[in-house]
Design an enzyme around this catalytic site. Structure first.
Site, PDB file in Angstrom:
ATOM      1  N   HIS A  17       0.342  -1.328  -0.110  1.00 30.66           N
ATOM      2  CA  HIS A  17      -0.243  -0.335   0.017  1.00 30.66           C
ATOM      3  C   HIS A  17       1.090   1.140   0.330  1.00 30.66           C
ATOM      4  CE1 HIS A  17       0.135  -0.400   4.540  1.00 30.66           C
ATOM      5  NE2 HIS A  17       0.719   0.694   4.217  1.00 30.66           N
ATOM      6  N   HIS A  64      -2.774   4.520   9.835  1.00 25.34           N
ATOM      7  CA  HIS A  64      -1.523   4.670   9.994  1.00 25.34           C
ATOM      8  C   HIS A  64      -1.454   6.046  11.009  1.00 25.34           C
ATOM      9  CE1 HIS A  64      -0.813   2.630   6.240  1.00 25.34           C
ATOM     10  NE2 HIS A  64       0.286   2.491   6.685  1.00 25.34           N
ATOM     11  N   HIS A 202       9.871  -4.397   4.835  1.00 26.98           N
ATOM     12  CA  HIS A 202      10.131  -2.447   4.838  1.00 26.98           C
ATOM     13  C   HIS A 202      10.608  -1.973   6.722  1.00 26.98           C
ATOM     14  CE1 HIS A 202       6.065  -2.269   5.022  1.00 26.98           C
ATOM     15  NE2 HIS A 202       5.794  -1.059   4.808  1.00 26.98           N
ATOM     16  N   GLU A 249       3.023  -5.799   9.080  1.00 28.99           N
ATOM     17  CA  GLU A 249       1.872  -5.600   7.750  1.00 28.99           C
ATOM     18  C   GLU A 249       1.537  -6.896   7.661  1.00 28.99           C
ATOM     19  OE1 GLU A 249       2.405  -0.166   7.228  1.00 28.99           O
ATOM     20  OE2 GLU A 249       2.935  -1.784   5.554  1.00 28.99           O
TER      21      GLU A 249
HETATM   22  C1  DHB Z   1       6.409   3.453   2.914  1.00 32.31           C
HETATM   23  C2  DHB Z   1       5.372   2.868   2.923  1.00 32.31           C
HETATM   24  C3  DHB Z   1       4.700   1.974   4.097  1.00 32.31           C
HETATM   25  O1  DHB Z   1       3.897   1.205   3.960  1.00 32.31           O
HETATM   26  C4  DHB Z   1       3.954   3.113   5.136  1.00 32.31           C
HETATM   27  O2  DHB Z   1       3.057   3.295   5.231  1.00 32.31           O
HETATM   28  C5  DHB Z   1       4.403   4.379   4.209  1.00 32.31           C
HETATM   29  C6  DHB Z   1       5.846   4.999   3.467  1.00 32.31           C
HETATM   30  C7  DHB Z   1       7.524   4.140   2.505  1.00 32.31           C
HETATM   31  O3  DHB Z   1       7.888   2.886   1.663  1.00 32.31           O
HETATM   32  O4  DHB Z   1       7.599   4.871   2.254  1.00 32.31           O
HETATM   33 FE    FE Z   2       2.551   0.414   5.723  1.00 30.98          FE
END
Ligand code: DHB
Ligand code: FE
Length: 289
Positions: A17, A64, A202, A249
Site C-alpha cells: 500500500h 497509520h 520494509h 504489516e
Molecule cells: C512507506 C511505506 C508504508 O507502508 C507506509 O505506511 C509509509 C511509508 C514507504 O515506503 O515510504
Molecule cells: Fe504502511
C-alpha cells in the site's frame, strides 16, 4: 439442487500500500522509468477485476495514526458505516472517491465474528488513509470524473500493526476463518472478495531503515499459497527480524488467506518488485475453485 442463496468468498487479493504509489498516480507519474515497472505489475489485475467484479470488497488494511492515534488503539476494527472519506494525511485528501460501505453485511460479520470470540471494535465513522486507498487505486485505476466512484461497496477492516502489541499471524489466520464462516452465513448471494494489504519487507526507522529481504518475501509468497497454516505459526519477532519493523504489516495477508477455502486455490497472478519508495512491492491474486 437448490439455488445458492448465501454469500461466498470468490477470491483474495494481496498487495502493498506504499503511499508514494498514491502520489505517483495522483501526480501522473505512472509512466516515469522509476514507477513504470511497479504499475506494469497491476495491468493484469485491473483487467482481472473488471472480468471478475465482486459485489463487495472486504478490505483488510492498517491505519497509520490517521483515524486512530495513541489515544485509542483497536486491534481489529470493522467499518459498519455507510461511507468513509479519504483522509487528509498532510497534503490534503487524495483525489479519490469516497468509500461506500455495506452496513448490512459488515454488521452481520461483526455479529458472527464477535460471537466466535474475536473482539472487534465497531466503527460507524472514520476516515481511511493510504492503507486502504492505495490498494483500491492499484486494482481499480482512477475512476473517471463522469462516474467518480469505486466499482463496488467496500467494508474497511483495520488491524493494528503500528503500535505494539500487534496480533499474531495465528490469530489473524483464525480470524480469517471466522470471517469466511460469517460471509457464508449471510443470506444473500453476494460475491465477496477479501483483500489483505500492506507489506512486504520494509523498515522506515532506526539504523536498519531501508531494509529489504527478497528471499524472505518470496518464501512468504510461496508459503502463503501452499502452506498458509504453517506460515501462520511464524512468530512476530521473525517478521521484525527478517522483514523489518514495518514488515509486520504482512500478518494482515494471513487474515485474507484464512478466509479462503481449505482446498488449494488457483494462483491467477504473482508479482514482486523492488524498489517502490522504501519497500518491496508484493502482489498476488488467488481464486477459490
Ligand atoms: C512507506 C511505506 C508504508 O507502508 C507506509 O505506511 C509509509 C511509508 C514507504 O515506503 O515510504
Ligand atoms: Fe504502511
Amino acid at each position: 439442487m437448490t439455488a445458492r442463496t448465501a454469500a461466498r468468498i470468490t477470491a483474495s487479493v494481496y498487495t502493498s500500500h506504499v503511499p508514494a504509489i498514491g502520489a505517483a498516480l495522483d501526480l501522473g507519474k505512472t509512466q516515469e522509468p522509476y514507477w513504470q515497472p511497479v504499475f506494469a505489475g497491476y495491468e493484469y489485475s485491473k483487467q482481472w477485476l473488471r472480468d471478475n467484479p465482486p459485489d463487495v470488497i472486504f478490505l483488510i488494511y492498517n491505519d497509520h495514526a490517521t483515524a486512530f492515534s495513541l489515544d485509542l488503539i483497536p486491534t481489529f476494527a470493522i467499518g459498519t458505516g455507510p461511507e468513509f472519506m479519504p483522509a487528509d494525511e498532510g497534503w490534503g485528501p487524495r483525489p479519490v472517491p469516497k468509500v461506500v460501505g455495506h452496513p448490512e453485511l459488515a454488521s452481520h460479520i461483526a455479529q458472527s465474528v464477535i460471537q466466535d470470540d474475536f473482539d472487534l471494535t465497531i466503527v460507524n465513522r472514520m476516515d481511511v488513509d493510504h492503507g486502504l486507498t492505495v490498494p483500491l487505486s492499484l486494482m481499480c485505476g482512477q475512476p473517471p470524473q463522469s462516474k467518480f466512484e469505486w466499482p463496488c461497496p467496500v467494508i474497511p477492516f483495520a488491524v493494528n500493526v503500528v503500535q505494539y502489541p500487534a496480533p499474531s499471524g495465528q490469530r489473524c489466520f483464525n480470524l480469517g476463518r471466522a470471517i469466511r464462516k460469517a460471509v457464508e452465513s449471510y443470506d444473500e448471494p453476494l460475491k465477496v472478495q477479501i483483500w489483505g494489504t500492506g507489506g512486504m519487507s520494509h523498515q522506515l526507522q532506526g539504523p536498519r531503515a531501508g531494509l529489504i529481504n527478497r528471499d524472505w518475501d518470496n518464501r512468504f509468497l510461496d508459503r502463503l499459497i501452499g502452506e498458509p497454516a504453517a506460515l501462520a505459526r511464524v512468530p512476530h519477532i521473525e517478521y521484525v527480524r527478517e522483514a523489518g519493523s514495518e514488515g509486520i504489516e504482512l500478518v494482515m495477508w494471513l487474515i485474507a488467506r484464512g478466509a479462503m477455502s481449505d482446498t488449494a486455490p488457483v494462483l491467477k497472478h504473482r508479482f514482486y518488485h523492488v524498489p517502490a519508495s522504501n519497500t518491496a512491492v508484493g502482489h498476488m491474486i488467488l481464486e477459490n475453485t
